[in-house]
Design an enzyme around this catalytic site. Structure first.
Site, PDB file in Angstrom:
ATOM      1  N   ARG A 113     -11.762   7.521   5.277  1.00 23.93           N
ATOM      2  CA  ARG A 113     -12.536   8.368   6.182  1.00 23.93           C
ATOM      3  C   ARG A 113     -14.034   8.113   6.143  1.00 23.93           C
ATOM      4  NH1 ARG A 113      -8.389  13.011   4.839  1.00 23.93           N
ATOM      5  NH2 ARG A 113      -8.343  11.662   3.029  1.00 23.93           N
TER       6      ARG A 113
ATOM      7  N   LYS B 154       0.842  -1.206   0.000  1.00 21.91           N
ATOM      8  CA  LYS B 154       0.000   0.000   0.000  1.00 21.91           C
ATOM      9  C   LYS B 154       0.874   1.253   0.000  1.00 21.91           C
ATOM     10  CE  LYS B 154      -3.729   2.238   2.516  1.00 21.91           C
ATOM     11  NZ  LYS B 154      -3.217   3.301   3.384  1.00 21.91           N
TER      12      LYS B 154
ATOM     13  N   SER C 100      -2.092   4.689  -3.369  1.00 27.78           N
ATOM     14  CA  SER C 100      -2.628   5.496  -2.259  1.00 27.78           C
ATOM     15  C   SER C 100      -1.623   6.535  -1.807  1.00 27.78           C
ATOM     16  CB  SER C 100      -2.955   4.565  -1.073  1.00 27.78           C
ATOM     17  OG  SER C 100      -3.338   5.307   0.062  1.00 27.78           O
TER      18      SER C 100
ATOM     19  N   GLY D 194      -8.399   7.151  -1.664  1.00 25.58           N
ATOM     20  CA  GLY D 194      -8.052   8.572  -1.530  1.00 25.58           C
ATOM     21  C   GLY D 194      -9.160   9.456  -2.058  1.00 25.58           C
TER      22      GLY D 194
ATOM     23  N   HIS E 165      -2.262   7.741   1.114  1.00 24.97           N
ATOM     24  CA  HIS E 165      -2.700   7.647   2.513  1.00 24.97           C
ATOM     25  C   HIS E 165      -3.672   8.776   2.868  1.00 24.97           C
ATOM     26  CE1 HIS E 165       0.177   4.483   2.820  1.00 24.97           C
ATOM     27  NE2 HIS E 165       1.210   5.289   2.621  1.00 24.97           N
TER      28      HIS E 165
HETATM   29  C1  LIG Z   1      -6.974   8.955  10.863  1.00 23.00           C
HETATM   30  C2  LIG Z   1      -6.297   8.203   9.759  1.00 23.00           C
HETATM   31  C3  LIG Z   1      -5.217   7.376  10.044  1.00 23.00           C
HETATM   32  C4  LIG Z   1      -4.577   6.669   9.027  1.00 23.00           C
HETATM   33  N1  LIG Z   1      -3.520   5.850   9.326  1.00 23.00           N
HETATM   34  C5  LIG Z   1      -2.932   5.151   8.352  1.00 23.00           C
HETATM   35  C6  LIG Z   1      -1.866   4.258   8.633  1.00 23.00           C
HETATM   36  O1  LIG Z   1      -1.440   4.115   9.780  1.00 23.00           O
HETATM   37  N2  LIG Z   1      -1.320   3.556   7.611  1.00 23.00           N
HETATM   38  C7  LIG Z   1      -1.774   3.703   6.330  1.00 23.00           C
HETATM   39  O2  LIG Z   1      -1.250   3.039   5.417  1.00 23.00           O
HETATM   40  N3  LIG Z   1      -2.766   4.543   6.032  1.00 23.00           N
HETATM   41  C8  LIG Z   1      -3.361   5.252   7.006  1.00 23.00           C
HETATM   42  N4  LIG Z   1      -4.377   6.110   6.699  1.00 23.00           N
HETATM   43  C9  LIG Z   1      -4.793   6.262   5.299  1.00 23.00           C
HETATM   44  C10 LIG Z   1      -5.937   5.290   4.999  1.00 23.00           C
HETATM   45  O3  LIG Z   1      -5.537   3.944   5.146  1.00 23.00           O
HETATM   46  C11 LIG Z   1      -6.412   5.483   3.568  1.00 23.00           C
HETATM   47  O4  LIG Z   1      -5.343   5.283   2.665  1.00 23.00           O
HETATM   48  C12 LIG Z   1      -7.011   6.862   3.333  1.00 23.00           C
HETATM   49  O5  LIG Z   1      -7.772   7.264   4.464  1.00 23.00           O
HETATM   50  C13 LIG Z   1      -7.865   6.831   2.095  1.00 23.00           C
HETATM   51  O6  LIG Z   1      -8.348   8.112   1.809  1.00 23.00           O
HETATM   52  P1  LIG Z   1      -9.832   8.564   2.209  1.00 23.00           P
HETATM   53  O7  LIG Z   1      -9.844   8.711   3.703  1.00 23.00           O
HETATM   54  O8  LIG Z   1      -9.976   9.884   1.511  1.00 23.00           O
HETATM   55  O9  LIG Z   1     -10.802   7.500   1.738  1.00 23.00           O
HETATM   56  C14 LIG Z   1      -5.024   6.812   7.705  1.00 23.00           C
HETATM   57  C15 LIG Z   1      -6.123   7.641   7.420  1.00 23.00           C
HETATM   58  C16 LIG Z   1      -6.762   8.336   8.423  1.00 23.00           C
HETATM   59  C17 LIG Z   1      -7.935   9.232   8.076  1.00 23.00           C
END
Ligand SMILES: Cc1cc2nc3c(=O)[nH]c(=O)nc-3n(C[C@H](O)[C@H](O)[C@H](O)COP(=O)(O)O)c2cc1C
Length: 227
Positions: free
Chosen positions: A158, A79, A101, A135, A103
């Site tokens: 989210r 990822k 992604s 994303g 993230h």
């Molecule tokens: C509060 C929060 C914490 C996250 N922590 C991680 C993480 O520890 N590792 C990771 O790969 N992605 C993390 N993400 C990213 C999510 O896995 C994901 O890729 C991302 O939220 C997708 O975008 P979207 O929220 O717009 O759907 C995090 C996202 C949020 C909102």
């Protein structure tokens, strides 16, 4: 540690959610549940964060990925791929799933969005691995765009948090139902009769969405209807 005091609107929302408030009083702030047990039986939020920083850090290398690949015989997904060259390297190492992604765009301002880089990555992968993307997916139409650009799977971050926060399990299910309705509706509106007919031709680059144009019917609607 920076503590932000809730503003009046947020406090009003909190007071209207006694279930949430009592859970907060009982359980404290949400923590990284998947890391907590490794950080120690009584680890507080700060200890869990420190543990994650020490153990995971930012130094994830291709050698480590090769080591994981060697040890893990089941499907392995990587990822955070945002560049076709990285996708190519992951494929060489035998990765089964490329997760495009950034993230959620939370790490660096002004970076590319996942959809900006998705088509190039799809081209490089060329069917040798499954492609997942996430994303900014907030509407059924967003799913359609990602699939049109070549993703096999679209993931949500989210939105699931918001669904859960708004209504627990039922809120999560409702969020998925809304997405599905929007997806089907968007398919109808663009005249798509099946996902197998979806191609890149359905998507074109455009300026970022801004306020509605003055000729938009939305602008002339009474405020009450817009809200
Ligand atoms: C509060 C929060 C914490 C996250 N922590 C991680 C993480 O520890 N590792 C990771 O790969 N992605 C993390 N993400 C990213 C999510 O896995 C994901 O890729 C991302 O939220 C997708 O975008 P979207 O929220 O717009 O759907 C995090 C996202 C949020 C909102």
């Amino acid at each position: 540690m920076i503590v932000r005091v809730a503003n009046g609107r947020e406090r009003w929302h909190m007071l209207r959610s006694p279930g949430w408030l009592s859970a907060l009083a009982r359980e404290g702030h949400p923590r990284f549940a998947n890391l907590k047990s490794y950080a120690g039986a009584n680890a507080g939020t700060n200890e869990v964060i420190a543990f994650a920083r020490d153990e995971i850090g930012g130094a994830f290398t291709w050698d480590e990925i090769a080591r994981f690949r060697e040890r893990w015989k089941r499907p392995l997904v990587l990822k955070g791929i945002m560049h076709p060259a990285d996708a190519a390297r992951a494929i060489e190492l035998g990765i089964d799933g490329i997760w495009v992604s950034n993230h959620g765009g939370r790490q660096i301002d002004h970076g590319l969005g996942s959809l900006d880089t998705l088509p190039e990555i799809v081209d490089v992968v060329n069917g040798r691995a499954k492609i997942i993307v996430d994303g900014g997916v907030q509407r059924g139409g967003d799913i359609l765009k990602a699939l049109a650009l070549g993703a096999d799977v679209v993931a949500l971050g989210r939105l699931q948090g918001w669904g859960l926060a708004a209504g627990g399990e039922a809120g999560l299910v409702r969020m998925l139902e809304i997405l599905e309705d929007e997806l089907v509706s968007a398919m109808g509106l663009i005249g798509l009769t099946g996902m197998d007919k979806l191609t890149r031709k359905y998507v074109c680059a455009a300026e970022p969405v801004t306020d509605a144009h003055e000729m938009s019917s939305w602008v002339n609607m009474p405020v009450a209807r817009i809200i």
